[in-house]
Design a protein around this motif. Structure first.
Motif, PDB file in Angstrom:
ATOM      1  N   TYR A   1       6.224  -0.599  -5.207  1.00 41.49           N
ATOM      2  CA  TYR A   1       5.465  -0.120  -4.040  1.00 41.49           C
ATOM      3  C   TYR A   1       4.071  -0.747  -4.020  1.00 41.49           C
ATOM      4  CZ  TYR A   1       9.040   3.550  -3.749  1.00 41.49           C
ATOM      5  OH  TYR A   1      10.215   4.237  -3.646  1.00 41.49           O
ATOM      6  N   ALA A   2       3.488  -0.889  -5.216  1.00 38.66           N
ATOM      7  CA  ALA A   2       2.142  -1.463  -5.316  1.00 38.66           C
ATOM      8  C   ALA A   2       2.147  -2.871  -4.729  1.00 38.66           C
ATOM      9  CB  ALA A   2       1.683  -1.481  -6.769  1.00 38.66           C
ATOM     10  N   GLU A   3       3.225  -3.602  -5.022  1.00 39.03           N
ATOM     11  CA  GLU A   3       3.343  -4.967  -4.495  1.00 39.03           C
ATOM     12  C   GLU A   3       3.294  -4.994  -2.980  1.00 39.03           C
ATOM     13  OE1 GLU A   3       6.864  -6.909  -5.964  1.00 39.03           O
ATOM     14  OE2 GLU A   3       6.117  -6.688  -8.037  1.00 39.03           O
ATOM     15  N   GLN A   4       3.810  -3.935  -2.376  1.00 43.55           N
ATOM     16  CA  GLN A   4       3.824  -3.882  -0.911  1.00 43.55           C
ATOM     17  C   GLN A   4       2.540  -3.294  -0.332  1.00 43.55           C
ATOM     18  OE1 GLN A   4       7.620  -2.263   0.680  1.00 43.55           O
ATOM     19  NE2 GLN A   4       8.265  -2.308  -1.461  1.00 43.55           N
ATOM     20  N   GLY A   5       1.585  -3.006  -1.234  1.00 45.60           N
ATOM     21  CA  GLY A   5       0.284  -2.551  -0.754  1.00 45.60           C
ATOM     22  C   GLY A   5       0.121  -1.045  -0.607  1.00 45.60           C
ATOM     23  N   TYR A   6       1.100  -0.268  -1.099  1.00 47.08           N
ATOM     24  CA  TYR A   6       0.985   1.192  -1.009  1.00 47.08           C
ATOM     25  C   TYR A   6       0.014   1.737  -2.056  1.00 47.08           C
ATOM     26  CZ  TYR A   6       5.106   1.358   2.031  1.00 47.08           C
ATOM     27  OH  TYR A   6       5.988   1.194   3.057  1.00 47.08           O
ATOM     28  N   SER A   7      -0.479   2.953  -1.808  1.00 48.44           N
ATOM     29  CA  SER A   7      -1.281   3.674  -2.794  1.00 48.44           C
ATOM     30  C   SER A   7      -0.440   4.809  -3.361  1.00 48.44           C
ATOM     31  CB  SER A   7      -2.528   4.272  -2.149  1.00 48.44           C
ATOM     32  OG  SER A   7      -3.428   3.276  -1.785  1.00 48.44           O
ATOM     33  N   VAL A   8      -1.064   5.537  -4.295  1.00 49.13           N
ATOM     34  CA  VAL A   8      -0.333   6.642  -4.907  1.00 49.13           C
ATOM     35  C   VAL A   8      -1.265   7.843  -5.017  1.00 49.13           C
ATOM     36  CG1 VAL A   8      -0.896   6.083  -7.317  1.00 49.13           C
ATOM     37  CG2 VAL A   8       1.292   7.145  -6.771  1.00 49.13           C
TER      38      VAL A   8
END
Ligand SMILES: Nc1nc2c(ncn2[C@@H]2O[C@H](COP(=O)(O)OP(=O)(O)OP(=O)(O)O)[C@@H](O)[C@H]2O)c(=O)[nH]1
Ligand SMILES: [Zn+2]
Length: 363
Positions: A30-37
């Motif tokens: 998900y990080a690769e796709q630019g999402y946050s957590v």
């Protein structure tokens, strides 16, 4: 602030909230796709309060998540790590997915449905709080242990109200005999005694939840560990200060000395409902005894070479522990039958709806 400094600060927030390498690995795609957590601290009518590196945001799940959800367990719950796209300027976020849970406490949704409702997730340690007064009950501890083992969180027994007990040694020995290998700590929140024994479970990023009957002193304990009259008191005070209410009430919260506490109403009303593994873990001693009976289908009644009856006879196995084992076993079997029946009824209703729909279409 320059970039690296900002990044560090953001990372620190996540670490304090319990972020670790395991969650990070799940998050990587998900990080690769630019999402946050972020981590869910409160749920109210499908709006989720989420702490993230962008601060506290109000999150809603995407239509896709809703569409793909097959039940309540697919929705975020307090304690969950969620994949978000934040809109910090509005203090909002969209929740796209949940990261796999490390542990979960669930119960059956009230009523006749058989849906699972998750009340707390990603709990590292669960304090099984039992008061050392007239309420003290080993059989209840056995019951709580099933819930704890089933959840995947590590159980720790906290014997509270030590000031009301004058036979501590005996009580501890009794508890240790039914909670084999589980740490036992004796505290008095009111007298401020023994609380530092709990500190190791509340290191930075460690999440603790409390399980215990009403009145055993859970709120008092939380208040002491918070170093302030934080939980309920702040809610009461919030009555005359709306702004404060929204910023103080959470069901997952940071403790001032590190560590996180989960205190949801659901946790307080947790009942046994489905716990095959939890049951086996809680009664590991009896289960392994049963395996050494001469007959593999031994009912432990009259069969020769029955290890359980031998252990009961020579006192290695306590009769009341064995009785409770049988009782809880029957209770779980009964619940499972009820669930099966409810499941069948739900299936039937669903098919009825579908076939009626088809009939209507044909007309
Ligand atoms: N003697 C003694 N009383 C205590 C101690 N801790 C809590 N109490 C008392 O026990 C009562 C119940 O305490 P709570 O902290 O409200 O219990 P709880 O488990 O949060 O109860 P619920 O909110 O109903 O689940 C209160 O009257 C407390 O003052 C203790 O260490 N010693
Ligand atoms: Zn047997």
């Amino acid at each position: 602030m320059n970039q690296p400094q900002q990044e560090n600060k953001a990372e620190r927030i996540l670490q304090k909230m319990g972020w670790n390498a395991a969650f990070e690995a799940h998050f990587a795609p998900y990080a690769e796709q630019g999402y946050s957590v972020g981590r869910v601290t409160l749920e109210h009518k499908r709006i989720y309060r989420v702490i993230s590196e962008h601060g506290e945001l109000l999150g809603e799940v995407t239509g896709k998540l809703r569409y793909e959800a097959s039940g309540r367990e697919d929705y975020p719950a307090v304690g969950d790590w969620v994949v978000i796209s934040p809109r910090p300027e509005e203090q909002k976020a969209t929740i796209h997915a949940l990261l796999p849970r490390k542990s979960k406490f669930s119960r059956k949704v009230a009523g006749s449905t058989v849906e699972e409702q998750i009340v707390a997730t990603n709990v590292d340690t669960v304090f099984l709080v039992n008061a050392l007064n007239h309420d003290f009950n080993l059989r209840r501890i056995e019951r709580y242990l099933i819930l704890a083992w089933e959840s995947g969180a590590a159980p720790v027994i906290v014997l509270s109200k030590a000031d009301l007990c004058d036979d501590l040694e005996a009580r501890i020995a009794e508890v240790e005999s039914v909670a084999i290998g589980v740490p036992v700590h004796v505290v008095s929140a009111e007298q401020d005694e023994g609380l530092d024994q709990l500190a190791p479970y509340l290191g930075e990023g460690q999440t603790v939840a409390l399980l215990g009957s009403s009145g055993v002193g859970k709120s008092t304990l939380i208040n002491k560990l918070s170093g302030a009259e934080m939980q309920r008191v702040s809610e009461v005070r919030a009555g005359d200060d709306r702004g404060r209410h929204t910023t103080t009430h959470r069901e997952l919260f940071l403790l001032p000395r590190g560590g996180l506490m989960i205190d949801t109403p659901g946790m307080r009303e947790l009942q046994l409902w489905e716990a095959d593994e939890g049951f086996r873990d809680a009664f590991d001693d009896i289960e392994s005894l049963g395996e050494s009976c001469r007959f593999s289908d031994c009912q432990h009644l009259r069969e020769p070479g029955c290890a359980i009856r031998a252990a009961l006879a020579d006192g290695t196995l306590d009769q009341s522990r064995y009785d409770n084992y049988r009782k809880l076993q029957r209770e779980l079997a009964h619940l499972a039958r009820k669930e099966d029946a409810a499941l069948r009824a739900a299936e039937k209703a669903k098919w009825k709806k579908i076939t009626m729909g088809q009939r209507q279409k044909k007309k």
